[in-house]
Design a protein around this motif. Structure first.
Motif, short mmCIF file in Angstrom:
data_model
loop_
_atom_site.label_atom_id
_atom_site.label_comp_id
_atom_site.label_asym_id
_atom_site.label_seq_id
_atom_site.Cartn_x
_atom_site.Cartn_y
_atom_site.Cartn_z
N GLY A 34 0.84 -1.26 -0.10
CA GLY A 34 0.02 0.01 -0.13
C GLY A 34 0.68 1.22 -0.16
O GLY A 34 0.50 2.28 -0.73
N GLY A 35 1.96 1.27 0.49
CA GLY A 35 2.80 2.52 0.75
C GLY A 35 3.43 2.75 -0.64
O GLY A 35 3.42 3.97 -1.16
N CYS A 36 3.76 1.62 -1.35
CA CYS A 36 4.21 1.73 -2.68
C CYS A 36 2.92 2.31 -3.60
O CYS A 36 3.35 3.49 -4.40
CB CYS A 36 4.72 0.50 -3.35
N LEU A 37 1.77 1.89 -3.72
CA LEU A 37 0.75 2.76 -4.31
C LEU A 37 0.55 3.82 -4.03
O LEU A 37 0.28 4.96 -4.82
CB LEU A 37 -0.65 1.87 -4.00
N MET A 38 0.74 4.13 -2.63
CA MET A 38 0.40 5.70 -2.35
C MET A 38 1.51 6.58 -2.64
O MET A 38 1.31 7.73 -3.20
CB MET A 38 0.37 5.87 -0.54
N ALA A 39 3.04 6.20 -2.67
CA ALA A 39 3.84 6.71 -3.08
C ALA A 39 3.99 7.02 -4.79
O ALA A 39 3.98 8.10 -5.41
CB ALA A 39 5.45 6.04 -2.93
N PHE A 40 3.27 6.00 -5.37
CA PHE A 40 3.12 6.22 -6.95
C PHE A 40 1.90 7.25 -7.04
O PHE A 40 1.99 8.03 -8.06
CB PHE A 40 2.77 4.77 -7.62
N ALA A 41 0.77 7.11 -6.35
CA ALA A 41 -0.19 8.13 -6.43
C ALA A 41 0.44 9.55 -6.44
O ALA A 41 0.04 10.51 -6.90
CB ALA A 41 -1.29 7.84 -5.60
N ASP A 42 1.24 9.64 -5.22
CA ASP A 42 1.85 11.01 -5.16
C ASP A 42 2.59 11.52 -6.30
O ASP A 42 2.47 12.66 -6.63
CB ASP A 42 2.71 11.28 -3.85
N PHE A 43 3.31 10.59 -6.84
CA PHE A 43 4.17 11.01 -8.12
C PHE A 43 3.05 11.37 -9.15
O PHE A 43 3.33 12.06 -10.21
CB PHE A 43 4.94 9.57 -8.59
N SER A 44 2.24 10.49 -9.56
CA SER A 44 1.16 10.82 -10.15
C SER A 44 0.54 12.24 -10.14
O SER A 44 0.16 12.69 -11.22
CB SER A 44 -0.03 9.61 -10.32
N LEU A 45 0.28 12.55 -8.99
CA LEU A 45 -0.32 13.97 -9.02
C LEU A 45 0.37 14.83 -9.90
O LEU A 45 -0.11 15.71 -10.49
CB LEU A 45 -0.20 14.38 -7.43
N PHE A 46 1.64 14.89 -9.72
CA PHE A 46 2.75 15.56 -10.42
C PHE A 46 2.81 15.52 -11.90
O PHE A 46 2.89 16.07 -12.73
CB PHE A 46 4.05 15.69 -9.66
N ALA A 47 2.67 14.07 -12.30
CA ALA A 47 2.63 13.75 -13.76
C ALA A 47 1.18 14.16 -14.24
O ALA A 47 1.27 14.68 -15.34
CB ALA A 47 2.70 12.07 -13.66
N ILE A 48 0.25 14.17 -13.65
CA ILE A 48 -1.18 14.53 -14.06
C ILE A 48 -1.01 16.19 -14.31
O ILE A 48 -1.58 16.70 -15.34
CB ILE A 48 -2.28 13.81 -13.10
N ALA A 49 -0.33 16.81 -13.44
CA ALA A 49 -0.48 18.05 -13.36
C ALA A 49 0.63 18.77 -13.90
O ALA A 49 1.10 20.14 -13.80
CB ALA A 49 -0.75 18.84 -11.82
N HIS A 50 1.58 18.13 -14.42
CA HIS A 50 3.03 18.76 -15.12
C HIS A 50 3.11 19.76 -16.12
O HIS A 50 3.73 20.68 -15.81
CB HIS A 50 3.68 17.66 -15.28
N GLU A 51 1.80 20.09 -16.67
CA GLU A 51 1.83 20.83 -17.89
C GLU A 51 1.21 22.45 -16.92
O GLU A 51 1.88 23.39 -17.16
CB GLU A 51 0.63 20.54 -18.67
N GLN A 52 0.56 22.37 -15.90
CA GLN A 52 0.06 23.36 -15.01
C GLN A 52 1.54 23.88 -14.31
O GLN A 52 1.33 24.86 -13.97
CB GLN A 52 -1.08 22.95 -14.25
N LEU A 53 2.29 22.95 -13.86
CA LEU A 53 3.33 23.38 -13.06
C LEU A 53 4.71 23.73 -13.79
O LEU A 53 5.74 23.97 -13.21
CB LEU A 53 3.89 22.07 -12.15
N GLU A 54 4.56 23.62 -15.00
CA GLU A 54 5.87 23.93 -15.87
C GLU A 54 6.60 25.20 -15.62
O GLU A 54 6.01 26.13 -15.33
CB GLU A 54 5.28 24.07 -17.47
N GLY A 55 7.69 24.74 -15.09
CA GLY A 55 8.65 25.93 -14.80
C GLY A 55 8.69 26.28 -13.34
O GLY A 55 9.46 27.17 -12.84
N GLU A 56 8.01 25.53 -12.57
CA GLU A 56 7.86 25.62 -11.09
C GLU A 56 7.91 24.34 -10.43
O GLU A 56 7.74 23.18 -10.89
CB GLU A 56 6.50 26.07 -10.50
N TYR A 57 8.32 24.32 -9.09
CA TYR A 57 8.25 23.12 -8.23
C TYR A 57 7.09 23.26 -7.58
O TYR A 57 6.63 23.93 -7.25
CB TYR A 57 9.56 23.14 -7.54
N GLY A 58 6.84 22.08 -6.91
CA GLY A 58 5.62 21.90 -6.01
C GLY A 58 5.78 20.72 -5.07
O GLY A 58 6.69 20.04 -4.98
N VAL A 59 5.09 20.83 -4.15
CA VAL A 59 4.97 19.93 -2.89
C VAL A 59 3.48 19.68 -2.69
O VAL A 59 2.67 20.45 -2.65
CB VAL A 59 5.74 20.55 -1.90
#
Length: 144
Positions: free
Chosen positions: A59-84
């Protein structure tokens, strides 16, 4: 981090990843992302290191992947910026087996000046495994 680096070989050739994120790239992953005709998608292949004692992806792996996926899904909106990640929720639906193709798809619900809201679904070989949502706070990239 935001733009990613393109993988040049293997199953995920042509996909992007963030090798400067050591936990997601070396420890939990590696995880990959791209944009296809359906939109942003993140994926990885479940290996032995991702399993729990019950024989399914931890489950921890799935949650880590989901967190990664937040940024993959939103990467165009975040272009040029870092996020947490400042908020994250998830519900487990099933456990994928070793060797499964794990994929996340989702959508940006809203993207403002400082916050981006994302939701998605992770599947293992097409079967729903985990749904998730999260909020990303933008931070300026620091020059090194």
């Amino acid at each position: 981090m935001v733009t990613g680096e393109v993988c040049e070989s293997g199953e995920f050739k042509g996909w992007s990843t963030w090798p400067d994120e050591p936990f997601e790239f070396e420890t939990a992953g590696p995880f990959y992302f791209r944009v296809d005709e359906q939109g942003p998608v993140a994926a990885f292949r479940a290996e032995r290191k991702h399993m729990n004692k019950g024989g399914v992806v931890h489950g921890g792996c799935l949650m880590a992947f989901a967190d990664f996926s937040l940024f993959a899904i939103a990467h165009e909106q975040l272009e040029g910026e870092y996020g947490v990640t400042v908020a994250f929720t998830s519900e487990f639906l099933s456990g994928p087996a070793e060797g499964a193709y794990i994929e996340a798809r989702g959508e940006v619900l809203r993207s403002g000046r400082n916050l981006t809201f994302v939701r998605g679904l992770i599947t293992g070989d097409g079967k729903a495994c985990l749904n998730f949502s999260g909020t990303i706070m933008r931070r300026p990239l620091k020059s090194t």
